[in-house]
Design an enzyme around this catalytic site. Structure first.
Site, PDB file in Angstrom:
ATOM      1  N   CYS A 106       0.856  -1.193   0.000  1.00 30.44           N
ATOM      2  CA  CYS A 106       0.000   0.000   0.000  1.00 30.44           C
ATOM      3  C   CYS A 106       0.890   1.240   0.000  1.00 30.44           C
ATOM      4  CB  CYS A 106      -0.956  -0.012   1.178  1.00 30.44           C
ATOM      5  SG  CYS A 106      -1.870  -1.563   1.389  1.00 30.44           S
ATOM      6  N   CYS A 110      -3.156   5.205   9.939  1.00 32.10           N
ATOM      7  CA  CYS A 110      -3.298   6.609  10.353  1.00 32.10           C
ATOM      8  C   CYS A 110      -4.675   6.793  10.993  1.00 32.10           C
ATOM      9  CB  CYS A 110      -3.091   7.557   9.177  1.00 32.10           C
ATOM     10  SG  CYS A 110      -4.117   7.209   7.732  1.00 32.10           S
TER      11      CYS A 110
END
Length: 410
Positions: free
Chosen positions: A227, A343
């Protein structure tokens, strides 16, 4: 269009799309016919309004019997925020009224807009905007109301710009953060900053940069960046001398990785594939998985997120993260290490994922590491690194991240 009206009209259109259509700012094209500076100003104005919608509406609610149609309301919001940020009241008011008057469906409300905005104090003081319940409630449960209030206070501020700088490279003047990132308070146009063309640095939040520092790549190691887009971590790995394979499922986002590598002159193999299906030719020494998540840790940089998402996607994301983590572990050599990062400020995407992974894989161990600038209190009992926006609040805060390093049995 009169001076300043183009950027304001574009900002209002962005607000209409976010608040009326539920679209993310990142999905919206720039307004056509505007100079680059005006396009940037429109984005900046829209973001500043989104950081303050709740307190602005409280102020406006005391001046109107009922809210006007959304396009007019957004122009009122924009004018109030401009005044709160120090713009001349007459300029902000006149611009908003002019734009209301230009709309065929709103021109009859120009008098209302004028009357309401002239009743707003010249330098309105706006309070702090609260996070939506689906974000706020679990955070209060985890850390308490005072911490969440501190997080919201940081998210109300315009975030600084953080850079990761290669040793010896030309870079703008800024504050060196304890973890090694360079922070700029008022950067201006990024591409115009010293050293940009030479490729010696790239934009990367200080919290995001800690994932690679925790992984601690060594020269010559084979490292997989899952990713990978937009490529900040890929460039960190390559700059450390690792032999990097960067994988992402999105063609558009992978194009950004390649552009960033080309600008910085760093090398990495890029693979466009689904991490759940892709099979490497040989296992890696280390894997970095920055998994798709709710992005709740990035609200200070993406203030549209609380208005677009509602938490309904969270169970699917948690499941995907677990599948990606399990898949990533199969790509490691015996004794290899993996850094898992999200995140997110939600425990099910961080602390919970770490505990579940350890339960699923008996031979897996979590490791801490000495990282310059990381305070002891940021480590969790389970061994992960929990970063919050209120950390370094006096310096402008940081994005919210959860990062953990895992090692498979040798």
């Amino acid at each position: 269009m009169a001076e300043g009206l183009g950027a304001r009209a574009a900002a209002a259109a962005l607000l209409d799309a976010v608040l009326g259509e539920g679209r993310m700012l990142s999905e919206l094209p720039d307004a056509e016919g505007l100079a680059p500076g005006d396009r940037a100003r429109a984005r900046r104005l829209a973001e500043e309004v989104l950081r303050r919608v709740e307190p602005v509406d409280r102020l406006l609610g005391g001046l109107m019997r009922k809210a006007p149609p959304l396009p007019v309301l957004n122009l009122l919001r924009l004018a109030v925020v401009e005044m709160a940020l120090g713009a001349a009241p007459h300029g902000a008011v006149n611009a908003a009224v002019a734009l209301v008057r230009r709309g065929k469906r709103t021109q009859h409300l120009a008098g209302l807009a004028n009357a309401v905005l002239r009743a707003v104090p010249a330098n309105p003081v706006l309070g702090v905007q609260k996070l939506p319940r689906w974000m706020r409630q679990p955070m209060v449960h985890q850390w308490g109301r005072e911490v969440v209030a501190a997080i919201e206070a940081v998210q109300a501020l315009t975030p600084p710009l953080d850079l990761t700088v290669r040793p010896g490279a030309e870079a703008p003047e800024g504050e060196a953060l304890p973890t090694g990132s360079l922070r700029l308070a008022a950067p201006g146009q990024v591409s115009g900053l010293p050293g940009y063309a030479a490729g010696g640095w790239w934009v990367q939040d200080a919290a995001a940069a800690l994932a690679v520092r925790l992984l601690a790549p060594q020269p010559g190691e084979r490292v997989l960046d899952l990713c990978a887009a937009p490529g900040g971590k890929t460039m960190q790995l390559a700059a450390a001398g690792a032999r990097v394979t960067a994988l992402d499922i999105s063609p558009a986002r992978m194009a950004r990785v390649r552009e960033n590598l080309a600008r910085t002159g760093l090398a990495a193999e890029t693979v466009l594939a689904d991490a759940l299906d892709w099979q490497p030719e040989a296992p890696f020494d280390a894997v970095l998985l920055d998994a798709p998540c709710s992005a709740t840790g990035t609200v200070r940089r993406h203030p549209d997120l609380p208005f677009v998402k509602d938490g309904s996607e969270l169970p699917g994301l948690v499941e995907l993260q677990a599948r990606l983590l399990d898949r990533a572990l199969t790509m490691l050599r015996p004794g290899g290490r993996l850094v898992f990062a999200t995140c997110s400020l939600l425990s099910e995407e961080g602390e919970g994922q770490l505990a579940a992974a350890l339960a699923r894989h008996p031979g897996l161990a979590v490791e801490r590491a000495e990282i310059p600038g990381v305070e002891p209190g940021w480590w969790t009992e389970g061994g992960g690194l929990r970063l919050r926006p209120d950390h370094w609040a006096e310096k402008g805060g940081m994005d919210g991240f959860f990062i953990a390093r895992l090692r498979v049995a040798g």
